[in-house]
Design an enzyme around this catalytic site. Sequence first.
Site, PDB file in Angstrom:
ATOM      1  CD  GLU A  25      -2.498  -0.601   2.162  1.00  0.00           C
ATOM      2  OE1 GLU A  25      -3.762  -1.454   1.714  1.00  0.00           O
ATOM      3  OE2 GLU A  25      -2.116  -0.405   3.452  1.00  0.00           O
TER       4      GLU A  25
ATOM      5  CG  HIS B 232       4.032  -0.587  11.713  1.00  0.00           C
ATOM      6  ND1 HIS B 232       4.227   0.741  10.922  1.00  0.00           N
ATOM      7  CD2 HIS B 232       5.035  -0.913  11.342  1.00  0.00           C
ATOM      8  CE1 HIS B 232       4.885   0.220  10.477  1.00  0.00           C
ATOM      9  NE2 HIS B 232       5.944  -0.258  10.057  1.00  0.00           N
TER      10      HIS B 232
ATOM     11  NE  ARG C 231      -7.604  -9.393  17.417  1.00  0.00           N
ATOM     12  CZ  ARG C 231      -7.285  -8.094  17.908  1.00  0.00           C
ATOM     13  NH1 ARG C 231      -7.683  -7.377  18.745  1.00  0.00           N
ATOM     14  NH2 ARG C 231      -5.912  -7.183  16.633  1.00  0.00           N
TER      15      ARG C 231
END
Length: 671
Positions: free
Chosen positions: A200, A235, A292
């Site tokens: 990306e 990240h 989740r």
Amino acid sequence: MLNKILIANRGEIACRVAATARRMGIATVAVYSDADARAKHVQACDESVRLGPAPAKESYLCGDKIIAAALATGAQGIHPGYGFLSENAGFAQACADAGLVFIGPPASAIHAMGSKSAAKALMEKAAVPLVPGYHGERQESDFLRGEADRIGYPVLLKASAGGGGKGMRVVERSEDFEAALASCKREAISSFGDDRVLVEKYLTRPRHIEIQVFADTHGNCVYLFERDCSVQRRHQKVLEEAPAPGMSAERRAAMGEAAVAAARAVGYVGAGTVEFIANQDGSFYFMEMNTRLQVEHPVTEMITGQDLVEWQLRVASGEALPLRQDALRIAGHAIEARIYAENPEKGFLPSIGTLARMRTASAVEFRLNEAGASQAAAVRIDSGVREGDAISPFYDPMIAKLIVWGANRDAALRNMARALAQYQIVGLATNIGFLQRLVTGAAFSQAELDTGLIERHHDALFPAPAAPPMEILAFAAAAVLTEESTAGNSADPWSSTHGWRMNGKLLRTLEFADDAGASTLQMEYAGNGSGCTLSSGAQSHALRIESVRDGAFSITLDGRLLRADVVREGDWLHVFDGRAQRSLRHVDPMAHAGHSEAEGGRLTAPMPGKIVAVLAQKGSSVGKGAPLLIMEAMKMEHTIAAPADGTVEDLLYAVGDQVAEGAQLLEFKAA
């Protein structure tokens, strides 16, 4: 309603689920590995079942063992928590096939969103904005590099089946692509058993904003507003808050409705999070959906007054959502800080060891009144460890989640700073000092948020070590003097350690050291043993120890009454003065006479782990900073680099070898 569930997880999330289940009258079953036999989550449940050895692939990732444990104990459902098998469609389906309720979305929804590539294709069909990139199935290295060249650098490589910051690499230049792709794929296959990646465009100064969604089996779906998770390292999220600063009602509605549309598109049921990458101008793009409960769900609970685990259990039992969209309200502001066993000053390298001391902020009850406003400024601590527990190399090194609430963001910031200052942890490195600088720093305080905040403000967040102030040195000196006094025979003046002398006064030198260097104090005892004078350079300070109890010191320094806790750990004295922690090594020349700390030519393992790549050859000449080998430890890759220009004289381990902390990995000779 379910009456018994098995919690297929460990640590703080297992304790968190067990607490709500207990309040609802639902019995719980814990599972554990050999490393967790005496863990907090095991004691938090009504019964427990051993899964296997410490490695997750032999315990917490063994779905067949977990299902067998649920059936054997009579559990009706399985709560997966987050991580491990929580987003494994095969496990969710296996639960259903065994007649067990999977307390999460259906396998079909997990499958649809489990692949980042497939999820983006689905969102593209639903007209949800996407970041430019390649999300297809082709995985040839040359092809992916060509796609990266087409998209334009910098690009972000992401494991298609990933999450939690694992298997992600930012690539700045085309020539760096191959090495980054190889590393990303290694980490992805290790963490998720799937090495597929997507490429990306990497946005500059983006914000990470996610929407909490919830759906039931009756066709209802709502969003419980947003969380800003922009502050990240490697990240992985460091601070999360709700609501997102600067969020307008119109933008909140647009993002919330887009998230609900994404959930409906896959027939979602239960708790989920739709993550967006947002530009500073307000535009946003779908990034992924986590099928989740999220690590940061407490901040949503704090601003809505809702227990999301209770919602999960009710939905899994077939009930409708407790509230409709128009009944949900935002009250105040909440911030969560993840307290990790890691060393921020060394690239956030995870730390292992025993929590020899763990004192935390005092929890303050949070509740909403009928008007929706809080009646108390809340402090909540979610933790899966206690004092005396060990942080092992097998799992994530989280110690606790510290969550605070305030009537507004400024109040929440003050509460967070106060709560962090109350933490006392000894036995391993933590990120608490870093979190304090981050929370009180200008960028975060003023909500100048984006995912590059830490890197952009590196110098302010990682200041050069400064010499300890005299107050800290005085407490360290007081601790040394107290230990000596306790060891002496006060009835015998000839063995007294109070500094008594028949003629004259006793002069001595105390030396302490830390990353800032050595600090030397000249000390002159008072004739009656009641105090002393400390001299540092040209300045002198009068010190008197007023009281000591269990390491809690009250001293008078130059007429000022000061208090702090001092904890000794070997040669180290850890001083907690209510604002921060400062650790000083007491340099005792007699205790270490004849010992040298210099060990030339050695490069050692910073923690237990496995060698996953050897990048240098025996006899090769390398430059300073050149990568020599790569270790995998605590779910992350760590590159061992050359400390200087030199020669690799011998390689002591091969790919696949397990190494212990401190093990010499290779022999290196500096040029």
